[in-house]
Design a protein around this motif. Structure first.
Motif, PDB file in Angstrom:
ATOM      1  N   GLY A  64     -15.112  -8.636 -20.169  1.00 44.18           N
ATOM      2  CA  GLY A  64     -15.139  -7.072 -20.243  1.00 44.18           C
ATOM      3  C   GLY A  64     -16.095  -7.091 -18.626  1.00 44.18           C
ATOM      4  N   GLY A  65     -15.344  -5.712 -18.427  1.00 43.92           N
ATOM      5  CA  GLY A  65     -15.916  -5.718 -16.615  1.00 43.92           C
ATOM      6  C   GLY A  65     -15.773  -5.757 -15.801  1.00 43.92           C
ATOM      7  N   ASP A  66     -15.459  -7.119 -16.081  1.00 41.41           N
ATOM      8  CA  ASP A  66     -14.339  -8.080 -14.406  1.00 41.41           C
ATOM      9  C   ASP A  66     -13.190  -7.244 -14.122  1.00 41.41           C
ATOM     10  OD1 ASP A  66     -16.230  -9.791 -14.893  1.00 41.41           O
ATOM     11  OD2 ASP A  66     -15.967 -10.956 -15.855  1.00 41.41           O
ATOM     12  N   HIS A  67     -12.650  -7.161 -12.270  1.00 40.03           N
ATOM     13  CA  HIS A  67     -11.578  -6.945 -11.946  1.00 40.03           C
ATOM     14  C   HIS A  67     -11.517  -8.395 -11.281  1.00 40.03           C
ATOM     15  CE1 HIS A  67      -9.701  -4.506  -9.688  1.00 40.03           C
ATOM     16  NE2 HIS A  67      -9.077  -4.893  -8.494  1.00 40.03           N
ATOM     17  N   VAL A  68      -9.399  -8.785 -12.263  1.00 41.72           N
ATOM     18  CA  VAL A  68      -8.944  -9.351 -12.220  1.00 41.72           C
ATOM     19  C   VAL A  68      -7.957  -9.029 -11.003  1.00 41.72           C
ATOM     20  CG1 VAL A  68      -7.760 -11.162 -13.113  1.00 41.72           C
ATOM     21  CG2 VAL A  68      -9.692 -10.506 -13.963  1.00 41.72           C
ATOM     22  N   ARG A  85     -13.285  -6.792 -24.093  1.00 44.17           N
ATOM     23  CA  ARG A  85     -11.688  -7.578 -24.179  1.00 44.17           C
ATOM     24  C   ARG A  85     -11.911  -8.445 -23.635  1.00 44.17           C
ATOM     25  NH1 ARG A  85      -8.507  -4.566 -27.330  1.00 44.17           N
ATOM     26  NH2 ARG A  85      -6.959  -5.569 -26.857  1.00 44.17           N
ATOM     27  N   LEU A  86     -11.274  -9.504 -23.490  1.00 46.70           N
ATOM     28  CA  LEU A  86     -10.936 -10.366 -22.648  1.00 46.70           C
ATOM     29  C   LEU A  86      -9.248 -10.660 -22.205  1.00 46.70           C
ATOM     30  CD1 LEU A  86     -11.781 -13.385 -25.092  1.00 46.70           C
ATOM     31  CD2 LEU A  86     -13.440 -12.227 -23.628  1.00 46.70           C
ATOM     32  N   PHE A  87      -9.713 -11.332 -20.665  1.00 48.63           N
ATOM     33  CA  PHE A  87      -8.218 -11.513 -20.149  1.00 48.63           C
ATOM     34  C   PHE A  87      -7.668 -13.026 -20.166  1.00 48.63           C
ATOM     35  CE2 PHE A  87      -5.424 -12.225 -16.272  1.00 48.63           C
ATOM     36  CZ  PHE A  87      -4.458 -10.947 -16.166  1.00 48.63           C
ATOM     37  N   LEU A  88      -6.991 -12.939 -20.225  1.00 47.77           N
ATOM     38  CA  LEU A  88      -6.781 -15.076 -20.656  1.00 47.77           C
ATOM     39  C   LEU A  88      -5.442 -15.546 -20.319  1.00 47.77           C
ATOM     40  CD1 LEU A  88      -6.673 -14.451 -24.251  1.00 47.77           C
ATOM     41  CD2 LEU A  88      -8.600 -15.421 -22.863  1.00 47.77           C
ATOM     42  N   LEU A  89      -5.077 -16.174 -19.852  1.00 51.75           N
ATOM     43  CA  LEU A  89      -4.176 -17.020 -18.830  1.00 51.75           C
ATOM     44  C   LEU A  89      -4.189 -18.257 -19.518  1.00 51.75           C
ATOM     45  CD1 LEU A  89      -5.124 -15.993 -15.090  1.00 51.75           C
ATOM     46  CD2 LEU A  89      -2.865 -15.125 -17.366  1.00 51.75           C
ATOM     47  N   GLY A  90      -2.907 -18.900 -19.374  1.00 49.58           N
ATOM     48  CA  GLY A  90      -2.758 -20.456 -19.843  1.00 49.58           C
ATOM     49  C   GLY A  90      -2.690 -21.138 -18.299  1.00 49.58           C
ATOM     50  N   ASP A  91      -3.102 -22.637 -18.434  1.00 49.45           N
ATOM     51  CA  ASP A  91      -3.233 -23.308 -17.571  1.00 49.45           C
ATOM     52  C   ASP A  91      -1.636 -23.886 -17.140  1.00 49.45           C
ATOM     53  OD1 ASP A  91      -5.568 -24.069 -18.027  1.00 49.45           O
ATOM     54  OD2 ASP A  91      -5.626 -25.591 -18.801  1.00 49.45           O
ATOM     55  N   HIS A  92      -0.634 -23.587 -18.046  1.00 51.42           N
ATOM     56  CA  HIS A  92       0.666 -23.756 -17.010  1.00 51.42           C
ATOM     57  C   HIS A  92       1.553 -22.169 -17.151  1.00 51.42           C
ATOM     58  CE1 HIS A  92       4.501 -25.637 -16.307  1.00 51.42           C
ATOM     59  NE2 HIS A  92       4.649 -26.321 -16.817  1.00 51.42           N
ATOM     60  N   ARG A  93       0.740 -21.687 -15.591  1.00 53.28           N
ATOM     61  CA  ARG A  93       1.201 -20.389 -15.535  1.00 53.28           C
ATOM     62  C   ARG A  93       3.047 -19.977 -15.234  1.00 53.28           C
ATOM     63  NH1 ARG A  93      -3.965 -18.684 -13.157  1.00 53.28           N
ATOM     64  NH2 ARG A  93      -5.293 -20.167 -14.823  1.00 53.28           N
ATOM     65  N   ASP A  94       3.840 -20.761 -15.010  1.00 52.84           N
ATOM     66  CA  ASP A  94       5.574 -20.542 -15.120  1.00 52.84           C
ATOM     67  C   ASP A  94       5.802 -20.631 -16.448  1.00 52.84           C
ATOM     68  OD1 ASP A  94       4.804 -23.519 -15.021  1.00 52.84           O
ATOM     69  OD2 ASP A  94       6.174 -23.890 -14.384  1.00 52.84           O
ATOM     70  N   ILE A  95       5.031 -21.045 -17.261  1.00 51.17           N
ATOM     71  CA  ILE A  95       5.609 -20.550 -18.476  1.00 51.17           C
ATOM     72  C   ILE A  95       4.686 -20.348 -19.803  1.00 51.17           C
ATOM     73  CG2 ILE A  95       7.115 -22.810 -18.217  1.00 51.17           C
ATOM     74  CD1 ILE A  95       5.567 -24.431 -20.340  1.00 51.17           C
ATOM     75  N   HIS A 124      -3.206  -2.009 -23.416  1.00 52.50           N
ATOM     76  CA  HIS A 124      -5.150  -2.319 -23.360  1.00 52.50           C
ATOM     77  C   HIS A 124      -5.018  -3.634 -21.741  1.00 52.50           C
ATOM     78  CE1 HIS A 124      -6.155  -0.608 -26.972  1.00 52.50           C
ATOM     79  NE2 HIS A 124      -5.232  -1.750 -27.162  1.00 52.50           N
ATOM     80  N   SER A 125      -4.145  -3.267 -20.796  1.00 57.69           N
ATOM     81  CA  SER A 125      -4.039  -4.088 -19.840  1.00 57.69           C
ATOM     82  C   SER A 125      -3.830  -5.679 -19.678  1.00 57.69           C
ATOM     83  CB  SER A 125      -4.946  -4.054 -19.014  1.00 57.69           C
ATOM     84  OG  SER A 125      -5.344  -2.696 -18.401  1.00 57.69           O
ATOM     85  N   GLY A 126      -2.442  -6.265 -21.076  1.00 57.44           N
ATOM     86  CA  GLY A 126      -3.052  -7.350 -21.484  1.00 57.44           C
ATOM     87  C   GLY A 126      -3.857  -8.606 -21.787  1.00 57.44           C
ATOM     88  N   THR A 127      -4.855  -7.707 -22.107  1.00 59.05           N
ATOM     89  CA  THR A 127      -6.050  -8.025 -22.761  1.00 59.05           C
ATOM     90  C   THR A 127      -6.116  -8.295 -24.369  1.00 59.05           C
ATOM     91  OG1 THR A 127      -7.537  -6.125 -22.632  1.00 59.05           O
ATOM     92  CG2 THR A 127      -7.595  -7.678 -21.457  1.00 59.05           C
ATOM     93  N   ILE A 128      -7.204  -8.851 -24.588  1.00 57.82           N
ATOM     94  CA  ILE A 128      -6.981  -9.035 -26.510  1.00 57.82           C
ATOM     95  C   ILE A 128      -8.750  -9.107 -26.558  1.00 57.82           C
ATOM     96  CG2 ILE A 128      -5.543 -11.171 -26.639  1.00 57.82           C
ATOM     97  CD1 ILE A 128      -8.810 -12.142 -27.336  1.00 57.82           C
ATOM     98  N   ALA A 129      -9.106  -8.373 -27.650  1.00 60.38           N
ATOM     99  CA  ALA A 129     -10.154  -8.117 -28.119  1.00 60.38           C
ATOM    100  C   ALA A 129     -10.926  -9.358 -28.582  1.00 60.38           C
ATOM    101  CB  ALA A 129      -9.595  -7.445 -29.543  1.00 60.38           C
TER     102      ALA A 129
END
Length: 213
Positions: free
Chosen positions: A84-88, A128-138, A149-154
């Motif tokens: 929460g509050g981070d600019h990504v 909320r949290l912004f999440l990414l997979g380590d295998h970014r292309d899939i 919610h900008s793609g975030t999860i609670a």
């Protein structure tokens, strides 16, 4: 005295085992069901998970979470990039990520050709949290533009955090061994004392009484 030592040893061993069992309660094994976290967690790999409620989750943690915010009635595993509050900000390749103006070093990413897409720029809402997979292309993660919610999860959707299996508490084998050895020594001493006592009774001189004639 010897029996007391044996009992003390058994108590010491039991306490060591029970104390560790309480510390490991709740840990479980999760089987990764997609390639989204490769190479860190390949599809089909077993992941040790510690239960958490999301309140203590930090950037870089790999979390297990309910994906209902993404319209899926299932549990996913992703890496926390922003809180929460981070600019990504993510560039078109999906591999260069900055948080609050600082480019992340991400040695855990899958190697391969860049996959170009829409750039991302979002401020993570509170709680909320912004999440990414380590295998970014899939990986289907917080970059997807159709998520709310900008793609975030609670944070409350988090149910666990992936941990190194070596970090899971194991019985304090030193104290367990000391307790078992003490108990064994006490039992042996008690057995020897009992044997000596019986022999002394058997060798004791018999007193002759006239009335016994």
């Amino acid at each position: 005295m010897a029996l007391g030592i044996a009992v003390a040893g058994m108590v010491l061993a039991a306490v060591s085992i029970l104390a560790t069992r309480d510390e490991t309660a709740g840990y479980r094994t999760w089987q990764q069901q997609s390639r989204a976290m490769e190479p860190t967690y390949p599809e089909g790999s077993d992941v040790t998970v510690r239960p958490v409620d999301g309140s203590g989750v930090r950037r870089g943690d790999v979390v297990l979470f309910s994906a209902r915010d993404w319209g899926a009635d299932s549990v996913f595993m992703m890496r926390v990039i922003g809180v929460g509050g981070d600019h990504v900000v993510i560039d078109e390749t999906g591999t260069r990520v900055s948080v609050n103006g600082k480019t992340l070093r991400e040695p855990y990413l899958a190697k391969g050709d860049p996959v170009f897409g829409l750039p991302v720029e979002v401020t993570v809402p509170a709680g909320r949290l912004f999440l990414l997979g380590d295998h970014r292309d899939i990986a289907a993660d917080s970059r997807a533009p159709h998520y709310e919610h900008s793609g975030t999860i609670a944070r409350s959707a988090v149910v666990g955090i992936a941990v190194d299996p070596a970090s899971v508490p194991s019985p304090d084998r030193l104290w367990t061994w000391v307790g078992a050895a003490t108990a064994a020594a006490g039992l042996v001493a008690a057995a020897v004392a009992a044997t000596v006592r019986r022999r002394r009774i058997g060798l004791a001189p018999r007193i002759w009484h006239p009335a016994s004639r």
